[in-house]
Structures are given as structure tokens and as C-alpha cells.
Design an enzyme around this catalytic site. Structure first.
Site, PDB file in Angstrom:
ATOM      1  NE  ARG A  53      98.742  35.067  14.556  1.00 54.88           N
ATOM      2  CZ  ARG A  53      99.850  35.429  15.144  1.00 54.88           C
ATOM      3  NH1 ARG A  53     100.625  36.370  14.618  1.00 54.88           N
ATOM      4  NH2 ARG A  53     100.256  34.874  16.264  1.00 54.88           N
ATOM      5  N   GLY A  54      97.057  37.267  16.893  1.00 53.81           N
ATOM      6  CA  GLY A  54      97.952  37.710  17.969  1.00 53.81           C
ATOM      7  C   GLY A  54      97.167  38.713  18.819  1.00 53.81           C
ATOM      8  CB  ALA A  55      96.567  38.887  22.467  1.00 57.68           C
ATOM      9  NE  ARG A  90      91.001  33.942  17.109  1.00 59.11           N
ATOM     10  CZ  ARG A  90      92.310  33.650  17.061  1.00 59.11           C
ATOM     11  NH1 ARG A  90      93.173  34.516  16.555  1.00 59.11           N
ATOM     12  NH2 ARG A  90      92.753  32.484  17.501  1.00 59.11           N
ATOM     13  CD  GLN A 203      99.131  30.119  14.753  1.00 58.95           C
ATOM     14  OE1 GLN A 203      99.523  28.946  14.780  1.00 58.95           O
ATOM     15  NE2 GLN A 203      97.954  30.463  15.206  1.00 58.95           N
ATOM     16  CG  ASP A 244      96.324  34.585  22.935  1.00 60.38           C
ATOM     17  OD1 ASP A 244      97.212  33.719  22.989  1.00 60.38           O
ATOM     18  OD2 ASP A 244      96.059  35.237  21.913  1.00 60.38           O
ATOM     19  CG  ASN A 254     100.734  31.783  24.315  1.00 60.54           C
ATOM     20  OD1 ASN A 254     100.351  32.775  23.711  1.00 60.54           O
ATOM     21  ND2 ASN A 254     101.803  31.110  23.939  1.00 60.54           N
ATOM     22  CE  LYS A 255      97.437  29.695  18.728  1.00 61.11           C
ATOM     23  NZ  LYS A 255      95.979  29.637  18.416  1.00 61.11           N
TER      24      LYS A 255
END
Ligand code: MRU
Length: 369
Positions: A53-55, A90, A203, A244, A254-255
């Protein structure tokens, strides 16, 4: 980055590039496990289930997915349907689309017999660029932290608040928001990081705290709601988050929860920066709030939590009444007016179209499209 003295990237190729190896982020911080991805379906599932995960890492994994597809069947049809499978994994991180749109046409442009070799070269190039870009974000951000440190009249450590995980696990290496922190710490600057736990998937607690601990960077884990209070008390000097997808108007996606941190930072006059590698800027998106697709994830992530028992066994437990409804938007968009600046691999700029275009003049013409 190093794990118990051994250098690791978050993704790499093995067996003459026929398989892709990743660190299984579902297992951290309890177990450090490597997982093998052998097919394009494996790569898409790893992205969707957040093994990776993570862009930037999502983008790198999608690139590897195309390589795995080319290894199996380099025909136009197979590669195009592999691209569709990856693109559906995603929706929010634009790096996924960026990686597929960069690599697919290049490999389709050569004869099927040459596609696997070219895909391998493309994957390696993309991963090297990711690492170099993040390292430059680290350098630019380190300059900013140093400046801020020297401006203050105290010798206390510089307090940085971060949200989610934008460290090396979220990229091929270095990370984005954490790269300046690693560089500052390595250079001897006194830093301390407030780590938001980042519900629902934690996370911050599982990944950022693990990374910072492994590197020796002083940090304190806090619940997501503590940030505003710490800012009011003067215990946060700067916020740095990842992204992201950043729109051309400077809106930062972002998150989930990032927006609330930006509001609190704004209210308290605290600088709020987003660390954004070039592939995370969506030049086709003019207004982040209106246009960025926000992923809605499973209710289960909100209703249950995973942790470790004293004997090390990991367990998942329910934290809400059975049958409860939940909503789980995975990202939010921080409007550009709340963002002090964007730390890119080309330098730091204001969060607005004109400032971004000064760093990326080649995108000027796309604004007229
Ligand atoms: O849902 P995730 O864990 O993939 O979300 C990750 C984030 O929001 C990160 O902050 C972002 O991708 C930047 S990573 C360098």
C-alpha cells in the site's frame, strides 16, 4: 532501508524477474514476512488487500503486475486485460494509473517476443526513479526542517506530526513524508515525530512507528484525535504528510483524517506540508475536492481490529456491536488553502497551480487542454 542490519526495498524482482517479492505489510509490526507475487492476479490482490500500500508502491506493484503478465503471455489482448485488472485494484492513488499508462504503451510498441525484456527494464527504471525522487524529496524537506529548527529559540527537538504511513514501506525506498525526517535524523538534527495511529487500519501504529523504531528516530504514537490538542499546546512545529493524489490546483488527497489535521494546523498557525513525488500529481485533475475518487473500503476494517496477544499470536476482535453499520471512506482531500507548501522531488512550492507549474513547466500546455 535496513531491517535488522539488512538492506531491503519494499519490492524487488527474483528468479530472473519471473516473480516479484514484497514485504507483507498485513503482517507488520508483528511479523516481518516476505511474500511472492507470481501472477498479475497476485499483484492486483496484493494491492486491493493492502499487502502492499502507499501510492508510490501501488504504482510500482502495478508495473510489476504488467511484467508478470508479459512473462505469461505477451499478446496485446492479455496485456490489455492485465492492465484493466490492475487499474481496478484501488481507485484513489493516481500512481497506479500513472504506472500502467507509462509502461503499457511502451511494451505494446515492440514485438511480443521482446515485451518481457522491455517490461523488466521499464520496471527497474520506474523503481530507480522512485528511489531517486524520494531521496530528493528527503533533501528538500531536510532543508526545510533545518531552517525551522534554526528559527526557533529553543534547543528542544523539532516536533513533526505525520499521518498514516508515508515512509519507505509506502514507496520502493526512502518514503515521501518520512524521507526528510530520516535525512534530518541521519544528519544529527534533533527531531521527534508524533505518529497518528491512523484508524481504521492503523498504518501509523503498525508501519510508521515500526519504521521509525527500526531507524532509531525518536517518536511518540498518539491517537488520531490528539493532534489538535498538541498543536494548541505548542507541541507541534510542523506537519508533514504524504499524498495519494494531488490536483493541479494544489488540493492534497491523502489518508482519511489528514484534512482534520490540516484544519487544526491552520487554526494554530502551524506549517502543514505534503510530500508529493511527481507521479502523484494528477495534472488532469483541476479540483481535488470535486474530482478525486475516494475509495470506500469494507465495513469490517472499522468494526474489527487486529492485534497481538502476549504470546505473539495475532487476533482480530470486534469493537462494535454485532450487526452495526459503518462507513469507511479511506481518503479525504485537504483544500490547497490549508496547505503551506508541497515538497516535490523538484523542490518546494506553494500549493497552487501557478507555483506547481513553475516546477513543472512542461505541464503548462496540458492546462490549456
Ligand atoms: O490506504 P493506504 O495505506 O495505501 O494509504 C496510504 C496513504 O494515504 C499515504 O499517506 C500516501 O499513499 C502517501 S505514501 C508515500
Amino acid at each position: 532501508m535496513k531491517v535488522q542490519g539488512q538492506h531491503f526495498r519494499s519490492i524487488w524482482l527474483e528468479q530472473e524477474s519471473q516473480v516479484v517479492m514484497v514485504i507483507d505489510q498485513q503482517q507488520l509490526p508483528f511479523r516481518f514476512e516476505i511474500k511472492q507475487l507470481a501472477t498479475v492476479a497476485d499483484a492486483a490482490t496484493a494491492i486491493a488487500d493492502m499487502v502492499v500500500r502507499g501510492a508510490p508502491l501501488i504504482g510500482a506493484t502495478a508495473a510489476c503486475g504488467l511484467l508478470l503478465a508479459a512473462a505469461k503471455d505477451p499478446s496485446d489482448e492479455h496485456l490489455s486485460s492485465a492492465a484493466d485488472v490492475l487499474l481496478a485494484a484501488r481507485p484513489t492513488a493516481v500512481n497506479l494509473r500513472w504506472a500502467v499508462e507509462r509502461i503499457l504503451p511502451r511494451i505494446l510498441a515492440v514485438a511480443p517476443s521482446d515485451r518481457f525484456d522491455l517490461a523488466r527494464i521499464q520496471v527497474e527504471e520506474l523503481c530507480e526513479e522512485d528511489i531517486a525522487g524520494n531521496s530528493r524529496i528527503g533533501d528538500h524537506g531536510f532543508g526545510l526542517l533545518q531552517e525551522l529548527y534554526l528559527q526557533r529559540s529553543t534547543e528542544q527537538p523539532l516536533n513533526i506530526l505525520t499521518h498514516c504511513n508515508a515512509g519507505w514501506l509506502a514507496t520502493v525506498d526512502w518514503g515521501t513524508a518520512l524521507a526528510p525526517i530520516f535525512k534530518a535524523y541521519d544528519a544529527g538534527l534533533q527531531v521527534h515525530v508524533w505518529v497518528d495511529e491512523t484508524r481504521p487500519r492503523n498504518q501509523g501504529a503498525s508501519l510508521t512507528a515500526w519504521e521509525l523504531q527500526a531507524h532509531g528516530v525518536p517518536h511518540t504514537l498518539i491517537v488520531d484525535n490528539a493532534g489538535g490538542h498538541l498543536m494548541q499546546r505548542g507541541q507541534v512545529d510542523i506537519c508533514i504528510v504524504g499524498s495519494d493524489r494531488t490536483a493541479r490546483n494544489g488540493d492534497v488527497c491523502n489518508k482519511i483524517g489528514t484534512y482534520l489535521k490540516a484544519l487544526a494546523a491552520y487554526d494554530n498557525g502551524i506549517p502543514f506540508y505534503a510530500a508529493v513525488p511527481s507521479p502523484t500529481i494528477d495534472w488532469s485533475c483541476r479540483d481535488g475536492i470535486k474530482e478525486i475518487p475516494i475509495e470506500e473500503r469494507a465495513a469490517e476494517e472499522v468494526l474489527f481490529i487486529t492485534g497481538a496477544l502476549d504470546d505473539g499470536q495475532t487476533v482480530k476482535v470486534r469493537i462494535a456491536p454485532e450487526g452495526n453499520q459503518s462507513a469507511n471512506p479511506a481518503f479525504d482531500v485537504t483544500p490547497h488553502r490549508l496547505v503551506t507548501g508541497i515538497i516535490t522531488d523538484r523542490g518546494i512550492c506553494g500549493a497552487d497551480e501557478e507555483s506547481l507549474l513553475k516546477l513543472y513547466p512542461e505541464q503548462r500546455s496540458s492546462s490549456e487542454a
